[in-house]
Design an enzyme around this catalytic site. Sequence first.
Site, PDB file in Angstrom:
ATOM      1  N   ASP A   1      44.649  38.696  44.351  1.00  0.00           N
ATOM      2  CA  ASP A   1      44.849  40.139  44.574  1.00  0.00           C
ATOM      3  C   ASP A   1      44.496  40.448  46.024  1.00  0.00           C
ATOM      4  OD1 ASP A   1      45.368  42.851  44.089  1.00  0.00           O
ATOM      5  OD2 ASP A   1      43.243  43.255  43.754  1.00  0.00           O
ATOM      6  N   SER A   2      44.951  41.609  46.490  1.00  0.00           N
ATOM      7  CA  SER A   2      44.588  42.033  47.834  1.00  0.00           C
ATOM      8  C   SER A   2      43.090  42.359  47.920  1.00  0.00           C
ATOM      9  CB  SER A   2      45.411  43.257  48.224  1.00  0.00           C
ATOM     10  OG  SER A   2      45.247  44.279  47.258  1.00  0.00           O
TER      11      SER A   2
ATOM     12  N   TYR B   1      47.218  46.385  50.889  1.00  0.00           N
ATOM     13  CA  TYR B   1      48.584  45.888  51.051  1.00  0.00           C
ATOM     14  C   TYR B   1      49.591  47.029  50.834  1.00  0.00           C
ATOM     15  CZ  TYR B   1      47.365  40.854  50.740  1.00  0.00           C
ATOM     16  OH  TYR B   1      46.891  39.581  50.956  1.00  0.00           O
ATOM     17  N   GLY B   2      49.171  48.013  50.030  1.00  0.00           N
ATOM     18  CA  GLY B   2      50.093  49.036  49.510  1.00  0.00           C
ATOM     19  C   GLY B   2      50.752  49.909  50.555  1.00  0.00           C
TER      20      GLY B   2
ATOM     21  N   CYS C   1      48.091  41.406  41.922  1.00  0.00           N
ATOM     22  CA  CYS C   1      48.369  42.561  42.784  1.00  0.00           C
ATOM     23  C   CYS C   1      49.791  43.059  42.535  1.00  0.00           C
ATOM     24  CB  CYS C   1      48.219  42.118  44.242  1.00  0.00           C
ATOM     25  SG  CYS C   1      48.595  43.387  45.444  1.00  0.00           S
ATOM     26  N   ASN C   2      49.915  44.321  42.168  1.00  0.00           N
ATOM     27  CA  ASN C   2      51.247  44.889  41.901  1.00  0.00           C
ATOM     28  C   ASN C   2      52.108  44.874  43.163  1.00  0.00           C
ATOM     29  OD1 ASN C   2      51.319  46.611  39.047  1.00  0.00           O
ATOM     30  ND2 ASN C   2      49.285  46.234  39.840  1.00  0.00           N
ATOM     31  N   THR C   3      51.483  45.212  44.294  1.00  0.00           N
ATOM     32  CA  THR C   3      52.240  45.290  45.547  1.00  0.00           C
ATOM     33  C   THR C   3      52.781  43.910  45.931  1.00  0.00           C
ATOM     34  OG1 THR C   3      50.826  47.129  46.232  1.00  0.00           O
ATOM     35  CG2 THR C   3      52.109  46.043  47.951  1.00  0.00           C
TER      36      THR C   3
ATOM     37  N   GLU D   1      37.968  52.596  45.796  1.00  0.00           N
ATOM     38  CA  GLU D   1      37.217  51.719  46.708  1.00  0.00           C
ATOM     39  C   GLU D   1      35.877  52.344  47.081  1.00  0.00           C
ATOM     40  OE1 GLU D   1      38.320  48.860  48.755  1.00  0.00           O
ATOM     41  OE2 GLU D   1      39.761  48.612  47.158  1.00  0.00           O
TER      42      GLU D   1
ATOM     43  N   CYS E   1      49.247  49.675  39.436  1.00  0.00           N
ATOM     44  CA  CYS E   1      48.384  49.297  40.561  1.00  0.00           C
ATOM     45  C   CYS E   1      47.070  48.797  39.975  1.00  0.00           C
ATOM     46  CB  CYS E   1      48.138  50.512  41.463  1.00  0.00           C
ATOM     47  SG  CYS E   1      46.943  50.216  42.771  1.00  0.00           S
ATOM     48  N   THR E   2      46.521  47.749  40.590  1.00  0.00           N
ATOM     49  CA  THR E   2      45.291  47.132  40.075  1.00  0.00           C
ATOM     50  C   THR E   2      44.119  48.105  39.926  1.00  0.00           C
ATOM     51  OG1 THR E   2      44.882  46.564  42.379  1.00  0.00           O
ATOM     52  CG2 THR E   2      45.683  44.801  40.947  1.00  0.00           C
ATOM     53  N   HIS E   3      44.090  49.131  40.796  1.00  0.00           N
ATOM     54  CA  HIS E   3      42.923  50.018  40.793  1.00  0.00           C
ATOM     55  C   HIS E   3      42.987  51.101  39.709  1.00  0.00           C
ATOM     56  CE1 HIS E   3      42.313  48.028  44.545  1.00  0.00           C
ATOM     57  NE2 HIS E   3      41.304  48.791  44.901  1.00  0.00           N
TER      58      HIS E   3
HETATM   59  N1  DGL Z   1      46.269  45.494  44.695  1.00  0.00           N
HETATM   60  C1  DGL Z   1      47.123  46.589  45.100  1.00  0.00           C
HETATM   61  C2  DGL Z   1      48.146  46.859  43.999  1.00  0.00           C
HETATM   62  O1  DGL Z   1      47.963  46.499  42.854  1.00  0.00           O
HETATM   63  C3  DGL Z   1      46.347  47.846  45.374  1.00  0.00           C
HETATM   64  C4  DGL Z   1      45.442  47.757  46.581  1.00  0.00           C
HETATM   65  C5  DGL Z   1      46.206  47.572  47.883  1.00  0.00           C
HETATM   66  O2  DGL Z   1      46.972  48.456  48.298  1.00  0.00           O
HETATM   67  O3  DGL Z   1      46.045  46.490  48.473  1.00  0.00           O
HETATM   68  O4  DGL Z   1      49.179  47.403  44.278  1.00  0.00           O
END
Ligand code: DGL
Length: 270
Positions: A10-11, A42-43, A73-75, A150, A188-190
């Site tokens: 993941d990011s 990353y988003g 990570c979704n992104t 975060e 999104c992971t968060h």
């Molecule tokens: N991990 C990213 C996602 O799931 C979210 C955090 C980021 O933007 O890096 O899209």
Amino acid sequence: VNYPIIGVFDSGFGGLTVLRALEEQIPQAQFLYIGDTARLPYGSKSRTTIARYAVSSARFLVDQGAQFLVIACNTASALALDAIRASVPVPVLGVIEPGAERARANSATKDVLVLATSATVESQAYSQACHDRGLRAHEKACPLLVPLVEEGWIDHSVTRQVISIYMEELEREARAADLCPDTLVLGCTHYPLLRGLMEQAVKPGIRVIDSAEATAAEAIHCFALEGERGDIPAVRSHFYATDSVEKFRRLGSQFLARELDEVRLVDLGG
Ligand code: DGL
């Protein structure tokens, strides 16, 4: 070793929500988790940059012994899955397809809403994956939510207010697109950490789902781990981060819902 080793990328630490589901559903595996915290988020970045970052993390996990990769990570799943698959010699699973599949199984109206980062929404990966399954999807970027999580503002009045504004906009947009949604995908992971607040803010009759559990279930199938029995490893997961290991341990424990063992610092370059 006679247990499968699954790398999870993941990011940052958000992907620990996916690791948590994987640890629960695949007890016989050991996990190597890397959070690219130095380069998060990353988003808000471009496809080229996201792919470059994600590929270096994926290669790192394979170099450490990962036999399978889950891109939590979704992104990165939305923008870099092909690039990752082309650069490592092991099977790779992302979170978008399992999330869309869960939406298909859940939706009666066949109209779904997706909340995600700006890069994920711009890629339209969820819309495509939903479309492939006979669903109509409306996606919305919620760029303020990752920084709030975060910051640890998980049950906070500001976060509640931001979510309610996003939800109002989302519902207005869905009406304008003539959709009758019954499912909201947390893309999104968060966002699973904000699930309670989302459920309070969403219109009654809309079910909130996330891809973490769906991805873990799909990993068993995709990596052909159904029949695996072997030893249960004494250490379930090893953790790596590209920035402050202290912050990773502190915030990570919220995502994983337990204390993290040792976190090792890794330098993957700029
Ligand atoms: N991990 C990213 C996602 O799931 C979210 C955090 C980021 O933007 O890096 O899209």
